[in-house]
Motif scaffolding. Structure first.
Motif, PDB file in Angstrom:
ATOM      1  N   LEU A 170       0.818  -1.212   0.000  1.00 56.62           N
ATOM      2  CA  LEU A 170       0.000   0.000   0.000  1.00 56.62           C
ATOM      3  C   LEU A 170       0.854   1.264   0.000  1.00 56.62           C
ATOM      4  CD1 LEU A 170      -3.147  -0.647   2.211  1.00 56.62           C
ATOM      5  CD2 LEU A 170      -3.048  -0.028  -0.195  1.00 56.62           C
ATOM      6  N   ARG A 171       1.980   1.245   0.718  1.00 59.99           N
ATOM      7  CA  ARG A 171       2.873   2.406   0.674  1.00 59.99           C
ATOM      8  C   ARG A 171       3.387   2.620  -0.743  1.00 59.99           C
ATOM      9  NH1 ARG A 171       4.966   0.352   5.544  1.00 59.99           N
ATOM     10  NH2 ARG A 171       6.802  -0.486   4.474  1.00 59.99           N
ATOM     11  N   SER A 172       3.752   1.542  -1.405  1.00 56.72           N
ATOM     12  CA  SER A 172       4.222   1.653  -2.782  1.00 56.72           C
ATOM     13  C   SER A 172       3.118   2.190  -3.691  1.00 56.72           C
ATOM     14  CB  SER A 172       4.699   0.285  -3.293  1.00 56.72           C
ATOM     15  OG  SER A 172       5.780  -0.189  -2.516  1.00 56.72           O
ATOM     16  N   THR A 173       1.883   1.726  -3.437  1.00 58.32           N
ATOM     17  CA  THR A 173       0.748   2.207  -4.222  1.00 58.32           C
ATOM     18  C   THR A 173       0.541   3.704  -4.017  1.00 58.32           C
ATOM     19  OG1 THR A 173      -0.354   0.050  -4.130  1.00 58.32           O
ATOM     20  CG2 THR A 173      -1.734   1.966  -4.613  1.00 58.32           C
ATOM     21  N   LEU A 174       0.642   4.163  -2.775  1.00 58.05           N
ATOM     22  CA  LEU A 174       0.473   5.592  -2.495  1.00 58.05           C
ATOM     23  C   LEU A 174       1.543   6.417  -3.208  1.00 58.05           C
ATOM     24  CD1 LEU A 174      -0.544   5.771   1.278  1.00 58.05           C
ATOM     25  CD2 LEU A 174      -1.942   6.342  -0.714  1.00 58.05           C
ATOM     26  N   LYS A 175       2.786   5.911  -3.234  1.00 56.73           N
ATOM     27  CA  LYS A 175       3.844   6.622  -3.948  1.00 56.73           C
ATOM     28  C   LYS A 175       3.518   6.713  -5.437  1.00 56.73           C
ATOM     29  CE  LYS A 175       7.536   7.838  -2.973  1.00 56.73           C
ATOM     30  NZ  LYS A 175       8.032   9.206  -2.670  1.00 56.73           N
ATOM     31  N   GLU A 176       3.036   5.602  -6.015  1.00 60.59           N
ATOM     32  CA  GLU A 176       2.686   5.607  -7.436  1.00 60.59           C
ATOM     33  C   GLU A 176       1.557   6.594  -7.709  1.00 60.59           C
ATOM     34  OE1 GLU A 176       1.724   1.599  -8.338  1.00 60.59           O
ATOM     35  OE2 GLU A 176       3.751   0.839  -7.963  1.00 60.59           O
ATOM     36  N   ILE A 177       0.568   6.610  -6.810  1.00 62.95           N
ATOM     37  CA  ILE A 177      -0.561   7.537  -6.975  1.00 62.95           C
ATOM     38  C   ILE A 177      -0.085   8.976  -6.867  1.00 62.95           C
ATOM     39  CG2 ILE A 177      -2.676   8.349  -5.859  1.00 62.95           C
ATOM     40  CD1 ILE A 177      -3.249   5.402  -5.163  1.00 62.95           C
ATOM     41  N   HIS A 178       0.813   9.224  -5.924  1.00 66.13           N
ATOM     42  CA  HIS A 178       1.338  10.584  -5.762  1.00 66.13           C
ATOM     43  C   HIS A 178       2.007  11.063  -7.045  1.00 66.13           C
ATOM     44  CE1 HIS A 178       4.653  13.413  -4.637  1.00 66.13           C
ATOM     45  NE2 HIS A 178       3.604  14.051  -4.165  1.00 66.13           N
ATOM     46  N   HIS A 179       2.814  10.200  -7.643  1.00 71.67           N
ATOM     47  CA  HIS A 179       3.484  10.583  -8.882  1.00 71.67           C
ATOM     48  C   HIS A 179       2.486  10.760 -10.023  1.00 71.67           C
ATOM     49  CE1 HIS A 179       7.359   8.665  -7.176  1.00 71.67           C
ATOM     50  NE2 HIS A 179       7.374   9.968  -7.000  1.00 71.67           N
ATOM     51  N   ALA A 180       1.440   9.931 -10.022  1.00 78.04           N
ATOM     52  CA  ALA A 180       0.457   9.993 -11.105  1.00 78.04           C
ATOM     53  C   ALA A 180      -0.433  11.229 -11.002  1.00 78.04           C
ATOM     54  CB  ALA A 180      -0.401   8.726 -11.099  1.00 78.04           C
ATOM     55  N   LEU A 181      -0.766  11.637  -9.777  1.00 79.90           N
ATOM     56  CA  LEU A 181      -1.757  12.698  -9.595  1.00 79.90           C
ATOM     57  C   LEU A 181      -1.158  14.061  -9.268  1.00 79.90           C
ATOM     58  CD1 LEU A 181      -4.492  10.774  -7.552  1.00 79.90           C
ATOM     59  CD2 LEU A 181      -4.221  10.990 -10.031  1.00 79.90           C
ATOM     60  N   ASP A 182       0.131  14.130  -8.919  1.00 72.36           N
ATOM     61  CA  ASP A 182       0.796  15.397  -8.610  1.00 72.36           C
ATOM     62  C   ASP A 182      -0.008  16.219  -7.600  1.00 72.36           C
ATOM     63  OD1 ASP A 182       2.713  17.437  -8.735  1.00 72.36           O
ATOM     64  OD2 ASP A 182       1.564  18.509 -10.262  1.00 72.36           O
ATOM     65  N   ILE A 183      -0.261  15.614  -6.436  1.00 70.97           N
ATOM     66  CA  ILE A 183      -1.044  16.282  -5.411  1.00 70.97           C
ATOM     67  C   ILE A 183      -0.255  16.304  -4.110  1.00 70.97           C
ATOM     68  CG2 ILE A 183      -2.226  14.172  -4.630  1.00 70.97           C
ATOM     69  CD1 ILE A 183      -4.763  15.928  -4.387  1.00 70.97           C
ATOM     70  N   THR A 184      -0.431  17.351  -3.329  1.00 71.26           N
ATOM     71  CA  THR A 184       0.257  17.463  -2.043  1.00 71.26           C
ATOM     72  C   THR A 184      -0.302  16.428  -1.075  1.00 71.26           C
ATOM     73  OG1 THR A 184       0.491  19.844  -2.406  1.00 71.26           O
ATOM     74  CG2 THR A 184       0.881  19.034  -0.167  1.00 71.26           C
ATOM     75  N   MET A 185       0.591  15.623  -0.490  1.00 69.11           N
ATOM     76  CA  MET A 185       0.185  14.611   0.475  1.00 69.11           C
ATOM     77  C   MET A 185       0.983  14.790   1.759  1.00 69.11           C
ATOM     78  SD  MET A 185      -0.212  11.070  -1.722  1.00 69.11           S
ATOM     79  CE  MET A 185      -1.455  10.895  -3.022  1.00 69.11           C
ATOM     80  N   ILE A 186       0.267  14.765   2.892  1.00 63.80           N
ATOM     81  CA  ILE A 186       0.900  14.866   4.205  1.00 63.80           C
ATOM     82  C   ILE A 186       0.483  13.640   5.010  1.00 63.80           C
ATOM     83  CG2 ILE A 186       1.175  16.250   6.292  1.00 63.80           C
ATOM     84  CD1 ILE A 186       0.353  18.700   4.612  1.00 63.80           C
ATOM     85  N   TYR A 187       1.463  12.897   5.479  1.00 65.37           N
ATOM     86  CA  TYR A 187       1.239  11.565   6.044  1.00 65.37           C
ATOM     87  C   TYR A 187       1.760  11.552   7.477  1.00 65.37           C
ATOM     88  CZ  TYR A 187       1.411   6.371   5.885  1.00 65.37           C
ATOM     89  OH  TYR A 187       1.227   5.022   6.096  1.00 65.37           O
ATOM     90  N   VAL A 188       0.878  11.350   8.445  1.00 58.82           N
ATOM     91  CA  VAL A 188       1.255  11.299   9.859  1.00 58.82           C
ATOM     92  C   VAL A 188       1.506   9.855  10.280  1.00 58.82           C
ATOM     93  CG1 VAL A 188       0.333  11.506  12.199  1.00 58.82           C
ATOM     94  CG2 VAL A 188       0.152  13.420  10.627  1.00 58.82           C
ATOM     95  N   THR A 189       2.637   9.617  10.945  1.00 55.84           N
ATOM     96  CA  THR A 189       2.936   8.268  11.415  1.00 55.84           C
ATOM     97  C   THR A 189       3.965   8.318  12.536  1.00 55.84           C
ATOM     98  OG1 THR A 189       3.728   6.071  10.746  1.00 55.84           O
ATOM     99  CG2 THR A 189       4.745   7.949   9.672  1.00 55.84           C
ATOM    100  N   HIS A 190       3.980   7.272  13.361  1.00 52.14           N
ATOM    101  CA  HIS A 190       5.055   7.104  14.341  1.00 52.14           C
ATOM    102  C   HIS A 190       6.031   6.032  13.867  1.00 52.14           C
ATOM    103  CE1 HIS A 190       2.096   3.975  15.456  1.00 52.14           C
ATOM    104  NE2 HIS A 190       3.167   3.268  15.732  1.00 52.14           N
ATOM    105  N   ASP A 191       5.779   5.475  12.684  1.00 54.33           N
ATOM    106  CA  ASP A 191       6.568   4.385  12.132  1.00 54.33           C
ATOM    107  C   ASP A 191       7.594   4.948  11.144  1.00 54.33           C
ATOM    108  OD1 ASP A 191       7.470   2.286  10.393  1.00 54.33           O
ATOM    109  OD2 ASP A 191       5.770   1.048  11.019  1.00 54.33           O
ATOM    110  N   GLN A 192       8.873   4.851  11.493  1.00 50.41           N
ATOM    111  CA  GLN A 192       9.900   5.446  10.642  1.00 50.41           C
ATOM    112  C   GLN A 192       9.957   4.789   9.267  1.00 50.41           C
ATOM    113  OE1 GLN A 192      14.090   4.314  11.256  1.00 50.41           O
ATOM    114  NE2 GLN A 192      13.478   3.530  13.242  1.00 50.41           N
ATOM    115  N   THR A 193       9.664   3.485   9.182  1.00 51.61           N
ATOM    116  CA  THR A 193       9.687   2.816   7.881  1.00 51.61           C
ATOM    117  C   THR A 193       8.633   3.404   6.959  1.00 51.61           C
ATOM    118  OG1 THR A 193      10.488   0.768   8.892  1.00 51.61           O
ATOM    119  CG2 THR A 193       9.501   0.596   6.700  1.00 51.61           C
ATOM    120  N   GLU A 194       7.422   3.619   7.494  1.00 51.13           N
ATOM    121  CA  GLU A 194       6.365   4.233   6.684  1.00 51.13           C
ATOM    122  C   GLU A 194       6.787   5.621   6.217  1.00 51.13           C
ATOM    123  OE1 GLU A 194       2.503   4.312   8.438  1.00 51.13           O
ATOM    124  OE2 GLU A 194       2.475   2.176   8.896  1.00 51.13           O
ATOM    125  N   ALA A 195       7.336   6.419   7.130  1.00 45.34           N
ATOM    126  CA  ALA A 195       7.704   7.798   6.795  1.00 45.34           C
ATOM    127  C   ALA A 195       8.802   7.840   5.741  1.00 45.34           C
ATOM    128  CB  ALA A 195       8.149   8.535   8.055  1.00 45.34           C
TER     129      ALA A 195
END
Length: 366
Positions: free
Chosen positions: A179-204
């Motif tokens: 899902l993280r990989s999917t979100l990255k692909e979507i970000h590149h495809a849609l060129d939209i500002t994304m802000i992601y809150v997490t306590h998990d360094q791997t996710e960030a």
């Protein structure tokens, strides 16, 4: 889509804040560039969700402003900010089909039926939901429901930004990477500002182009994953990022030499005489400290060696101070006496938690 500016932003949940410790969010000045992928990273209670809720309009800041492009939205409600927010737990309509769930934000805005249908199909393909489009959401797993929540946030092409508040909490571990990989692909495809809150360094670190590290209500460093790893600006960043985190050792510094107890460590930068009132510490990541046989470096006592699959990590003591070191292939220690080889290019000096730059001496600085 928008550039988001945080202008002298601070927030306290009490009515009469007077001291810095009264603020859940200490003053922040920051610009989120249009189309960027950002992560707010920190432990629970550090202020990251408060900051996200201020950006979304769920919380009004005690002081300061929020601007979308050049428009002050500080006093605008959430619905007037044209943002989408995805929460920890799935928010879906169980009685609707997946297709109807995804279409709901567009139908609310009276988007034409053909345009809505095309957009729903596009988002469904990106999230691998095409095969379940006509199934009721109530019959799906928590993983699939969270995909629908993500899809509802992504389906509107005109949003200023999409805010994610720990969206993978309910996702099975083996699906998180996908899902993280999917979100990255979507970000590149849609060129939209994304802000992601997490306590998990791997996710960030795997999602974001820039990571904002927060501690005790304050932003302590903003940078790329590489910058945070290679040159932590604060001991908290060094400790929090990395597995295991940076070794932090109390020390005394004179010019180009650090003293950790009776052990001397050469530095590649010269440091001014630090005040007796400063808390002076040396930081180096385990990746740049190598375990060696006795006599081949700085003397240490080995407490144990952990095999973590991708590497072996030695837990040792230097003058009674614990630290972690990498164990190179082919190195085997007989007994509890060994040595360390430290790469001086990656040694950092901190005063009261903050990185001290030092002065170049002809080599590459620490």
């Amino acid at each position: 889509m928008a550039r988001i500016t945080l202008d002298h932003l601070a927030h306290a949940y009490r009515s009469d804040p007077r001291r810095p410790e009264d603020y859940a969010l200490k003053e922040v000045n920051h610009v989120w560039s249009q189309g960027g992928a950002y992560a707010l990273l920190g432990p629970s209670g550090c202020g990251k969700t408060t900051l996200l809720n201020i950006i979304s309009g769920l919380v009004r800041p005690t002081r300061g402003r929020v601007l979308f492009d050049e428009v002050d939205v500080t006093d605008l409600p959430t619905e007037a900010r044209n943002i989408a927010q995805v929460f920890q737990f799935p928010v879906v309509y169980d009685t609707m089909t997946v297709r109807e769930n995804l279409a709901f934000p567009l139908k609310n805005r009276r988007v034409a039926g053909e345009t809505t249908a095309r957009r729903v199909e596009e988002i469904a393909r990106l999230l691998d939901l095409t095969r379940v489009l006509d199934r009721r959401a109530s019959n799906l797993t928590a993983d699939m429901k969270q995909k629908i929540s993500l899809g509802r946030g992504l389906v509107r092409p005109d949003v200023a930004a999409i805010l994610f508040d720990e969206p993978l909490t309910v996702i099975d571990p083996h699906l998180k990477w996908q899902l993280r990989s999917t979100l990255k692909e979507i970000h590149h495809a849609l060129d939209i500002t994304m802000i992601y809150v997490t306590h998990d360094q791997t996710e960030a670190l795997t999602f974001a182009d820039k990571v904002v590290v927060m501690h005790d209500g304050a932003v302590v460093q903003t940078g790329t994953p590489e910058e945070l790893f290679e040159r932590p600006a604060h001991t908290f960043v060094g400790h929090f990022i990395g597995s295991p985190g940076m070794n932090i050792l109390p020390c005394r510094v004179e010019g180009t030499t650090a003293f950790v107890g009776s052990t001397t460590i050469s530095l590649q930068r010269a440091y001014r005489t630090l005040s007796d009132s400063d808390r002076v510490e040396l930081g180096i990541r385990p990746e740049f400290v190598r375990l060696q046989p006795k006599g081949a470096g700085l003397p240490v006592q080995v407490r144990r060696i952990d095999d973590i699959g991708r590497a072996r990590i030695a837990r040792v003591e230097m003058n009674g101070r614990p630290l972690a070191a990498s164990v190179p292939d082919g190195i085997f220690i007989d007994g509890d006496e060994a040595a360390l080889a430290i790469d001086p290019r990656h040694v950092h000096i901190y005063a009261d938690g903050h990185l001290v730059p030092g002065e170049a001496t002809g080599g590459h600085g620490a």
